[in-house]
Design an enzyme around this catalytic site. Structure first.
Site: not given
Length: 296
Positions: A119, A121, A123
């Protein structure tokens, strides 16, 4: 002796603009990598994942609003999986008190590898106590959610006033996170910790109260709803992978602009990390008893 002091104060005021109790800065000049990659149609590139009633596509699929309300958040997933690429979204975030609201632009293969997923990310987190937003970057490589590598930054602008570019570069050489083309974090490829499996691209808005605000201490206040995240220009260019993980197109981020940061970009990243980073897993000794190899 008064003139030098006044000069220092003047320069400080010139490059630091106060807003909501803290200061916004003028960033260093950097190359505009987002200009090198063509825009994509959001409608053609993504499929609805959840919260269909809170997804609004406009301008022939090139403009997107995602809404969080009492009923649901909303999310899209890319129609293709990618093995390396350039992924960028121009986002305008909700204004006002946004504690607990999470807007995410990320890559993941947790659906295909639930116990050993990768993953990458970006955010964007509504702040716990102020009308601010922070950006959290995170990376997982062949592991569970317990092995993430988070870093958090304040932004040098108000992200709710206009659209700003949030970008991930992922290739065989490094992963770079950029905000308005300013690098804020780089992870170079190493066998010990580096995402290698194909991933989908996700775009979401959701209620992260329990996760993002100290166990729900500052939950989403729905009297300020609906919360709308606006997505404008989006650039995605990468090696598309089929269901058997075969790469069906060449790596489009192998050019010199993408495989190594210039001295100018390194200086800009140092500026961002010195002025704006307020959390790094590398310094969290209470959570990580052994310092991760890349931190050394």
């Amino acid at each position: 002796m008064e003139f030098p002091l006044l000069g220092i104060i003047f320069l400080w005021m010139l490059f630091a603009v106060p807003s909501c109790g803290r200061f916004f800065y003028t960033p260093p000049t950097v190359p505009r990598l987002t200009d090198l990659v063509p825009h994509v149609s959001i409608d053609q590139c993504f499929a609805k994942m959840f919260g269909a009633s809170n997804i609004q596509l406009m301008n022939n699929g090139s403009f997107l609003n995602l809404t969080l309300d009492k009923v649901s958040g909303a999310g899209l997933v890319s129609r293709n999986k990618y093995h390396y690429g350039f992924f960028s979204a121009s986002i305008k975030l909700p204004s006002g008190l946004t504690s607990g609201v999470v807007v995410a632009f990320y890559l993941s293969n947790a659906d295909a590898y639930p116990h050993s997923h990768d993953e990458i990310d970006i955010e964007l987190l509504g702040h716990d106590k102020r009308k601010d937003w922070v950006i959290q970057t995170n990376i997982y490589a062949n592991g569970s959610v317990k092995t993430g590598r988070e870093e958090k930054f304040y932004l040098w602008f108000d992200p709710s006033v206009e659209h700003h570019d949030y970008t991930i570069i992922w290739n065989n050489y490094h992963i770079v996170f950029l905000v308005d083309n300013v690098p804020v974090r780089e992870l170079r490829n190493s066998e010990a910790f580096y995402p290698l499996k194909p991933m989908s691209v996700f775009v979401t808005i959701w209620d992260g109260s329990e996760w993002a605000t100290h166990g729900g201490k500052y939950p989403v206040d729905y009297k300020y709803a609906p919360y709308v995240a606006s997505f404008a220009e989006m650039e995605i260019s990468g090696s598309i992978s089929d269901s058997k993980a075969n790469v069906s197109s060449p790596d489009t981020v192998e050019g010199p602009e993408f495989i190594k940061l210039t001295q100018q970009q390194m200086g800009a990243m140092d500026w961002a990390r010195r002025k704006l980073m307020f959390y790094s897993y590398c310094k969290d000794t209470s959570r990580y008893k052994v310092v991760a190899p890349e931190c050394k």
